[in-house]
Design a protein around this motif. Structure first.
Motif, PDB file in Angstrom:
ATOM      1  N   UNK A 164      41.580  44.316  40.425  1.00 12.01           N
ATOM      2  CA  UNK A 164      40.768  43.781  39.334  1.00 12.01           C
ATOM      3  C   UNK A 164      40.555  42.292  39.543  1.00 12.01           C
ATOM      4  N   UNK A 165      39.315  41.837  39.405  1.00 15.19           N
ATOM      5  CA  UNK A 165      38.998  40.411  39.470  1.00 15.19           C
ATOM      6  C   UNK A 165      38.309  39.990  38.183  1.00 15.19           C
ATOM      7  N   UNK A 166      38.683  38.824  37.672  1.00 14.23           N
ATOM      8  CA  UNK A 166      38.145  38.318  36.417  1.00 14.23           C
ATOM      9  C   UNK A 166      37.628  36.896  36.598  1.00 14.23           C
ATOM     10  N   UNK A 167      36.500  36.594  36.000  1.00 10.50           N
ATOM     11  CA  UNK A 167      36.049  35.217  35.852  1.00 10.50           C
ATOM     12  C   UNK A 167      35.967  34.929  34.364  1.00 10.50           C
ATOM     13  N   UNK A 168      36.223  33.710  33.998  1.00 10.41           N
ATOM     14  CA  UNK A 168      36.302  33.347  32.589  1.00 10.41           C
ATOM     15  C   UNK A 168      35.084  32.576  32.100  1.00 10.41           C
ATOM     16  N   UNK A 169      34.500  31.748  32.935  1.00 13.92           N
ATOM     17  CA  UNK A 169      33.328  30.976  32.536  1.00 13.92           C
ATOM     18  C   UNK A 169      32.417  30.776  33.752  1.00 13.92           C
ATOM     19  N   UNK A 170      31.364  31.599  33.880  1.00  7.29           N
ATOM     20  CA  UNK A 170      30.951  32.638  32.941  1.00  7.29           C
ATOM     21  C   UNK A 170      31.863  33.863  33.033  1.00  7.29           C
ATOM     22  N   UNK A 171      31.864  34.653  31.997  1.00  5.13           N
ATOM     23  CA  UNK A 171      32.721  35.820  31.918  1.00  5.13           C
ATOM     24  C   UNK A 171      32.228  36.910  32.866  1.00  5.13           C
ATOM     25  N   UNK A 172      33.130  37.467  33.638  1.00  8.52           N
ATOM     26  CA  UNK A 172      32.773  38.547  34.552  1.00  8.52           C
ATOM     27  C   UNK A 172      33.995  39.371  34.894  1.00  8.52           C
ATOM     28  N   UNK A 173      33.782  40.578  35.379  1.00 11.46           N
ATOM     29  CA  UNK A 173      34.883  41.456  35.746  1.00 11.46           C
ATOM     30  C   UNK A 173      34.450  42.440  36.812  1.00 11.46           C
ATOM     31  N   UNK A 174      35.349  42.699  37.751  1.00  9.03           N
ATOM     32  CA  UNK A 174      35.075  43.635  38.839  1.00  9.03           C
ATOM     33  C   UNK A 174      36.341  44.435  39.081  1.00  9.03           C
ATOM     34  N   UNK A 175      36.216  45.752  39.120  1.00 12.74           N
ATOM     35  CA  UNK A 175      37.360  46.594  39.419  1.00 12.74           C
ATOM     36  C   UNK A 175      37.004  47.570  40.530  1.00 12.74           C
ATOM     37  N   UNK A 176      37.983  47.855  41.366  1.00 15.03           N
ATOM     38  CA  UNK A 176      37.787  48.753  42.498  1.00 15.03           C
ATOM     39  C   UNK A 176      38.974  49.693  42.576  1.00 15.03           C
TER      40      UNK A 176
END
Length: 291
Positions: A164-176
């Motif tokens: 799982x990868x998360x960005x906070x600003x801007x908000x984003x999410x990626x899961x594999x």
């Protein structure tokens, strides 16, 4: 993960699996900004409810070379953890050292992320060491608490690994998903008692014991029924056990059998384990055989 699978009716006829997130973490504006809370929230977004909204942009990352233990044993109340390592590949525009980026491993139960019935994440993000401008070697911990994560006994067995990868600003999410396999097992216990002690050579020794395993739903240990268990013997002065016979646990997980006394030594029961329950050996019980 502090969520459990439920079934939600959509448009009257459509029912899909969805996760329930605690109210304090359910909204994007939650005051709980911990990695775990954000990770749980991101994983819950894969449901039909997310499909009805605009999904946040996915960071340009991928996960590979995922390695995790073959199995992890979980008792009734104890917090346990397992470590996963993997390679993170990311776009040149992503700064993996930034406070606006985090990533970590997770486990899920089911054929795919979309069909998962439960998920487990870590309390903290992974630590990563850059190996090039766009790759890094990462190590992350997956934390498991049978109470906080609402584990059901049916959750025992094979789980899959994901990143799982998360960005906070801007908000984003990626899961594999589909990165590896691990057994999440209900901790087992095994006892033995050989009597009488001492015993005359040629007389009967009765060997009793019990095989039990953690029940995640009531926080107790219960007998594991109908399981083959080996009775083993180690002669005094030897370091090797040999199998005397194999018997099965009864309806309450108890064991009982008899043997003839021959020489001084140790008796124990040995359970080979199953996909849901780990192998376990009882501590040897010494019997003094007199002539």
């Amino acid at each position: 993960m502090r969520i459990r699978a439920t079934v939600a009716a959509v448009s009257g006829a459509l029912a899909l699996s969805a996760f329930v997130v605690p109210a304090a973490q359910a909204d994007d504006g939650s005051s709980d900004t911990s990695y775990r809370a954000r990770a749980e929230q991101a994983l819950s977004h894969r449901t039909v409810f997310r499909a009805a909204a605009v999904a946040p942009p996915a960071p340009d990352v991928s996960f590979s070379n995922f390695k995790v233990a073959k199995a992890v044993k979980v008792g009734t109340t104890n917090h346990v953890s397992t470590t996963a390592t993997y390679t993170l590949t990311h776009g040149a525009d992503i700064d993996i050292t930034s406070d606006d980026f985090a990533n970590g491993p997770f486990l899920y139960r089911g054929s795919s992320i979309e069909n998962a019935t439960n998920m487990l994440v870590g309390d903290y993000p992974a630590t990563c060491t850059a190996t090039s401008a766009t790759t890094a070697d990462c190590t992350g911990v997956i934390d498991i608490d049978p109470v906080e994560d609402y584990l059901a006994n049916s959750d025992a067995g094979t789980w899959s690994g994901g990143g799982l990868a998360l960005t906070y600003s801007p908000r984003g999410e990626k899961m594999q998903g589909g990165l590896g396999k691990i057994l999440v097992q209900r901790t087992s216990k095994l006892t033995v008692n050989a009597s009488p002690e001492p015993v005359k050579k040629g007389k009967t020794i009765t060997v009793t014991g019990k095989l039990s395993r953690a029940n995640w739903e009531d926080g107790k240990y219960h007998g594991y029924t109908g399981q083959p268990v080996k009775l083993q013997f180690r002669k005094a002065g030897s370091s090797t056990y040999s199998t005397v016979k194999t018997i099965k646990t009864n309806s309450t997980g108890n064991l009982s059998t008899t043997v003839k006394a021959s020489v001084d030594g140790y008796f124990r029961y040995s359970f080979a384990g199953t996909s849901t329950t780990p192998a376990v050996n009882a501590a040897g019980d010494y019997v003094d055989v007199t002539s």
